[in-house]
Design a protein around this motif. Structure first.
Motif, mmCIF file in Angstrom:
data_model
loop_
_atom_site.group_PDB
_atom_site.id
_atom_site.type_symbol
_atom_site.label_atom_id
_atom_site.label_comp_id
_atom_site.label_asym_id
_atom_site.label_seq_id
_atom_site.Cartn_x
_atom_site.Cartn_y
_atom_site.Cartn_z
ATOM 1 N N VAL A 24 0.854 -1.199 0.000
ATOM 2 C CA VAL A 24 0.000 0.000 0.000
ATOM 3 C C VAL A 24 0.884 1.241 0.000
ATOM 4 O O VAL A 24 1.652 1.474 0.937
ATOM 5 C CB VAL A 24 -0.936 0.019 1.219
ATOM 6 N N THR A 25 0.776 2.042 -1.045
ATOM 7 C CA THR A 25 1.636 3.215 -1.196
ATOM 8 C C THR A 25 1.046 4.430 -0.467
ATOM 9 O O THR A 25 -0.168 4.492 -0.227
ATOM 10 C CB THR A 25 1.805 3.576 -2.677
ATOM 11 N N PRO A 26 1.887 5.415 -0.143
ATOM 12 C CA PRO A 26 1.362 6.647 0.456
ATOM 13 C C PRO A 26 0.315 7.329 -0.414
ATOM 14 O O PRO A 26 -0.642 7.923 0.110
ATOM 15 C CB PRO A 26 2.618 7.510 0.613
ATOM 16 N N ARG A 27 0.483 7.263 -1.735
ATOM 17 C CA ARG A 27 -0.508 7.864 -2.632
ATOM 18 C C ARG A 27 -1.866 7.189 -2.475
ATOM 19 O O ARG A 27 -2.909 7.848 -2.461
ATOM 20 C CB ARG A 27 -0.027 7.756 -4.084
ATOM 21 N N THR A 28 -1.862 5.863 -2.348
ATOM 22 C CA THR A 28 -3.113 5.136 -2.164
ATOM 23 C C THR A 28 -3.773 5.508 -0.846
ATOM 24 O O THR A 28 -4.995 5.668 -0.764
ATOM 25 C CB THR A 28 -2.859 3.624 -2.222
ATOM 26 N N VAL A 29 -2.965 5.666 0.196
ATOM 27 C CA VAL A 29 -3.511 6.081 1.488
ATOM 28 C C VAL A 29 -4.155 7.455 1.367
ATOM 29 O O VAL A 29 -5.281 7.676 1.837
ATOM 30 C CB VAL A 29 -2.408 6.085 2.572
ATOM 31 N N LEU A 30 -3.481 8.398 0.718
ATOM 32 C CA LEU A 30 -4.024 9.741 0.543
ATOM 33 C C LEU A 30 -5.338 9.708 -0.225
ATOM 34 O O LEU A 30 -6.324 10.347 0.161
ATOM 35 C CB LEU A 30 -3.014 10.630 -0.178
ATOM 36 N N GLU A 31 -5.377 8.965 -1.322
ATOM 37 C CA GLU A 31 -6.590 8.893 -2.132
ATOM 38 C C GLU A 31 -7.745 8.300 -1.333
ATOM 39 O O GLU A 31 -8.895 8.728 -1.474
ATOM 40 C CB GLU A 31 -6.333 8.061 -3.385
ATOM 41 N N THR A 32 -7.437 7.323 -0.483
ATOM 42 C CA THR A 32 -8.486 6.703 0.321
ATOM 43 C C THR A 32 -8.950 7.642 1.423
ATOM 44 O O THR A 32 -10.142 7.706 1.728
ATOM 45 C CB THR A 32 -7.988 5.372 0.905
ATOM 46 N N VAL A 33 -8.032 8.384 2.047
ATOM 47 C CA VAL A 33 -8.414 9.379 3.050
ATOM 48 C C VAL A 33 -9.373 10.384 2.441
ATOM 49 O O VAL A 33 -10.333 10.837 3.086
ATOM 50 C CB VAL A 33 -7.174 10.093 3.619
ATOM 51 N N ARG A 34 -9.172 10.738 1.176
ATOM 52 C CA ARG A 34 -10.026 11.731 0.523
ATOM 53 C C ARG A 34 -11.451 11.237 0.291
ATOM 54 O O ARG A 34 -12.340 12.042 0.029
ATOM 55 C CB ARG A 34 -9.387 12.170 -0.795
ATOM 56 N N LEU A 35 -11.686 9.924 0.404
ATOM 57 C CA LEU A 35 -13.062 9.429 0.380
ATOM 58 C C LEU A 35 -13.797 9.848 1.647
ATOM 59 O O LEU A 35 -15.020 9.936 1.669
ATOM 60 C CB LEU A 35 -13.079 7.903 0.251
ATOM 61 N N HIS A 36 -13.034 10.113 2.697
ATOM 62 C CA HIS A 36 -13.615 10.616 3.937
ATOM 63 C C HIS A 36 -13.603 12.140 3.970
ATOM 64 O O HIS A 36 -14.619 12.778 4.277
ATOM 65 C CB HIS A 36 -12.833 10.069 5.134
ATOM 66 N N SER A 37 -12.458 12.719 3.650
ATOM 67 C CA SER A 37 -12.268 14.167 3.720
ATOM 68 C C SER A 37 -11.636 14.633 2.419
ATOM 69 O O SER A 37 -10.412 14.549 2.259
ATOM 70 C CB SER A 37 -11.371 14.530 4.915
ATOM 71 N N PRO A 38 -12.433 15.114 1.454
ATOM 72 C CA PRO A 38 -11.904 15.506 0.147
ATOM 73 C C PRO A 38 -10.814 16.565 0.211
ATOM 74 O O PRO A 38 -10.001 16.672 -0.700
ATOM 75 C CB PRO A 38 -13.140 16.028 -0.593
ATOM 76 N N GLN A 39 -10.771 17.355 1.288
ATOM 77 C CA GLN A 39 -9.779 18.420 1.406
ATOM 78 C C GLN A 39 -8.433 17.935 1.907
ATOM 79 O O GLN A 39 -7.486 18.717 2.010
ATOM 80 C CB GLN A 39 -10.301 19.507 2.358
ATOM 81 N N ALA A 40 -8.295 16.655 2.224
ATOM 82 C CA ALA A 40 -7.039 16.127 2.757
ATOM 83 C C ALA A 40 -5.893 16.371 1.780
ATOM 84 O O ALA A 40 -6.054 16.254 0.564
ATOM 85 C CB ALA A 40 -7.163 14.629 3.040
ATOM 86 N N ALA A 41 -4.708 16.705 2.321
ATOM 87 C CA ALA A 41 -3.555 17.034 1.480
ATOM 88 C C ALA A 41 -2.269 16.632 2.186
ATOM 89 O O ALA A 41 -2.209 16.593 3.424
ATOM 90 C CB ALA A 41 -3.538 18.535 1.183
ATOM 91 N N PRO A 42 -1.209 16.327 1.408
ATOM 92 C CA PRO A 42 0.079 16.006 2.030
ATOM 93 C C PRO A 42 0.628 17.219 2.773
ATOM 94 O O PRO A 42 0.463 18.362 2.344
ATOM 95 C CB PRO A 42 0.964 15.649 0.838
#
Length: 222
Positions: A24-42
């Motif tokens: 599981v890559t960091p990019r995949t984690v970020l994309e999945t977090v955005r299913l909860h909070s679309p504003q999430a950013a690195p």
């Protein structure tokens, strides 16, 4: 092991902690977090979910660190959510649990039990007959003292609660009215929530607050 490892172990032990396979890559984690909070950013070595919450990581977890943190051995990647702010609207434990479900991981500490409130939908108001058509045989009843209507049918373990939102939209909730929460019941509840979402053009979220795509509206990651 150095001081940093002991401090990290303490932090991972406290949690909420997400454990993932190395695939599981960091990019995949970020994309999945955005299913909860679309504003999430690195943000550095973290994902900023909102002004009060960060998901920090990834951290490499070797066997020694896992044992020190009292975590299951064999999960090489970890993230840890910031401790919840008393005024925060987002529950870090729900975010971590939802990520674990979607990414094939684990989360710690585990919740004692699953909430009977399985899915929520925010969309336009549906005529009562259209809504009851999605749960055949259901009858409405008002909750005394609340502006909430419940729809339940004797044959189904599920019920639909709905009320008008502050913005003029309708909030629907699909819950387990009785009986155990089995995988089959959860699957049935998901189909019902998606049907409500399709009919109302609404946003469907699971019990952890993660969005589900409906046939009427497909979501893309910003």
């Amino acid at each position: 092991m150095g001081v940093f490892d002991f401090l990290l172990a303490k932090r991972l032990r406290r949690g909420p902690t997400l454990l993932l396979p190395s695939s599981v890559t960091p990019r995949t984690v970020l994309e999945t977090v955005r299913l909860h909070s679309p504003q999430a950013a690195p943000q550095g070595r973290a994902i900023r979910i909102d002004d009060r919450m960060r998901l920090r990581g990834p951290y490499h977890v070797c066997r020694e660190l896992a044992l020190l943190a009292r975590l299951p051995v064999g999960w090489p990647v970890a993230y840890v959510a910031d401790a919840p702010d008393p005024e925060a609207e987002i529950d870090p434990a729900a975010v971590v649990a939802g990520l674990a479900e979607r990414l094939g991981g684990l989360y710690r500490p585990r919740r004692a039990e699953r909430s009977p409130d399985l899915f929520a939908v925010t969309g336009r108001a549906l005529p009562l007959e259209r809504l009851t058509g999605l749960l055949p045989g259901a009858r409405p009843r008002k909750l005394p003292g609340f502006d909430i209507t419940l729809l339940s049918a004797g044959w189904s373990p599920l019920e639909i609660a709905f009320c008008g939102g502050a913005d003029g939209e309708m909030d629907y909730e699909v819950s387990v009215a009785r009986g155990p929460i089995t995988p089959a019941v959860v699957e049935q509840a998901e189909r019902l929530a998606l049907a409500i979402g399709e009919a109302s053009g609404g946003v469907v979220r699971d019990h952890n607050g993660f969005r589900l795509a409906t046939p009427a509206r497909q979501y893309s990651t910003p």
